[in-house]
Design an enzyme around this catalytic site. Structure first.
Site, PDB file in Angstrom:
ATOM      1  N   ALA A  86      28.052  48.493  42.737  1.00 52.27           N
ATOM      2  CA  ALA A  86      28.892  48.323  43.926  1.00 52.27           C
ATOM      3  C   ALA A  86      30.160  47.585  43.533  1.00 52.27           C
ATOM      4  O   ALA A  86      30.100  46.610  42.777  1.00 52.27           O
ATOM      5  CB  ALA A  86      28.129  47.537  44.993  1.00 52.27           C
ATOM      6  N   LYS A  87      31.283  48.045  44.013  1.00 49.69           N
ATOM      7  CA  LYS A  87      32.549  47.363  43.739  1.00 49.69           C
ATOM      8  C   LYS A  87      32.739  46.346  44.874  1.00 49.69           C
ATOM      9  O   LYS A  87      33.473  46.576  45.837  1.00 49.69           O
ATOM     10  CB  LYS A  87      33.685  48.401  43.671  1.00 49.69           C
TER      11      LYS A  87
END
Ligand code: PPE
Length: 303
Positions: free
Chosen positions: A156-157
């Protein structure tokens, strides 16, 4: 920074200076939010094209899904909003930043505030300098490890993940280097503070596998471009001293594009920077994003 005129905020365009939030915005306190970084390039025919927009926004939705956030807009709607943000601001080349965040309302970790979305776009040149892209950067192995994949989610960014990156990047810069090399919690090479890393030795290219890294879209582009040139890319574990004895090393990311690394921890890498593989790759990459690669035209969204 090079400001533009309009920011897309929760479905509407607002003037740059009015795209504000309350100080009790949840994400500002706890870091639970996700974002993307996307580039738009001017092609030879004068049109602007956003590079791999679909893949970036797909990752945005996946990042939100990993964190349990529901984006209140459809994927197609956000793709169109990105295009419209570039168009409205009359930007030929730019960096696009979609951000998904939890708004204000309740405080505390259990708060269930509205999920909000902003999309900004501005002109952003070579991230580690023109000189860095042309001649290579000096990197230092960080004393800060990349977080374990069960600590924060590496696929996940996430907004908050970048505290880890900033600690490393700041340490490298204050030590006189341009970028940090981050090792995973087992001591193997992971990535840069905001880039993936590749090495080449005897014609073979290697990059760390998926565990503790953000799976970069530029990384994927590079693996495909090299494959098409008949250069094998292996995704596998590597140690920092394999970089010391590599022929070539380069970092990839939307912001850095393809930036050679000429030195790690005071050891020069290879005979010349950029080396031939990196140089050819940079050429192929810029041809691709500027619309000169017919094969991957579907990676371009014309504005
Ligand atoms: N790893 C990390 C930790 C990372 O932040 C990025 C992007 C990448 C790999 C490469 O991913 P991709 O852009 O999909 O190839 N880093 C963004 C940070 C920029 C910023 O400083 O802000 C970027 O390149 O847009």
């Amino acid at each position: 920074m090079d400001k533009s005129n309009w920011i897309w905020l929760d479905g509407k365009f607002v003037p740059w200076g009015e795209a504000n939030v309350h100080v009790l915005t949840h994400t500002l306190h706890y870091g639970l939010g996700v974002f993307e970084g996307i580039r738009c390039y001017r092609c030879d025919d004068g049109r602007s094209a956003i590079f791999r927009l679909r893949e970036h926004n797909r990752r945005l939705y996946e990042s939100a899904h990993i964190l349990g956030l529901t984006i209140p807009f459809g994927e197609q709607e956000l793709d169109e909003a990105c295009v419209e943000t570039v168009r409205r601001n009359e930007l030929e080349e730019c960096y696009i930043r979609p951000l998904v965040f939890l708004g204000d309302g309740e405080m505390g970790l259990a708060a269930d505030n509205a999920v909000r979305v902003a999309i900004a776009a501005w002109r952003w040149g070579a991230y580690l300098g023109e000189d860095g892209q042309a001649k290579g950067i000096r990197a230092k192995t960080s004393s800060f490890h990349r977080f374990h994949s069960n600590t924060l989610m590496s696929k996940a960014k996430t907004v908050g993940n970048y505290v880890n990156s900033i600690l490393a990047s700041h340490e490298a810069r204050t030590g006189g280097y341009q970028e940090a090399l981050m090792l995973d919690t087992q001591g193997f090479v992971a990535e840069g503070s905001g880039e993936n890393i590749f090495i080449a030795r005897d014609g073979l290219v290697r990059t760390p596998g998926g565990h503790s890294i953000l799976p970069g879209i530029t990384r994927d582009t590079v693996i495909k471009l090299l494959g098409e040139e008949g250069i094998e890319v292996r995704e596998e574990r590597m140690t920092r001293d394999e970089i010391y004895i590599a022929d070539e090393t380069f970092m990839t990311g939307t912001a850095v594009e393809i930036t050679p690394v000429r030195e790690l921890d005071g050891r020069s890498i290879g005979k010349e920077t950029p080396g031939p593989i990196t140089r050819n790759l940079q050429k192929a990459f810029f041809e691709l994003v500027r619309g000169r690669n017919e094969r991957h035209r579907n990676w371009l969204t014309f504005v």
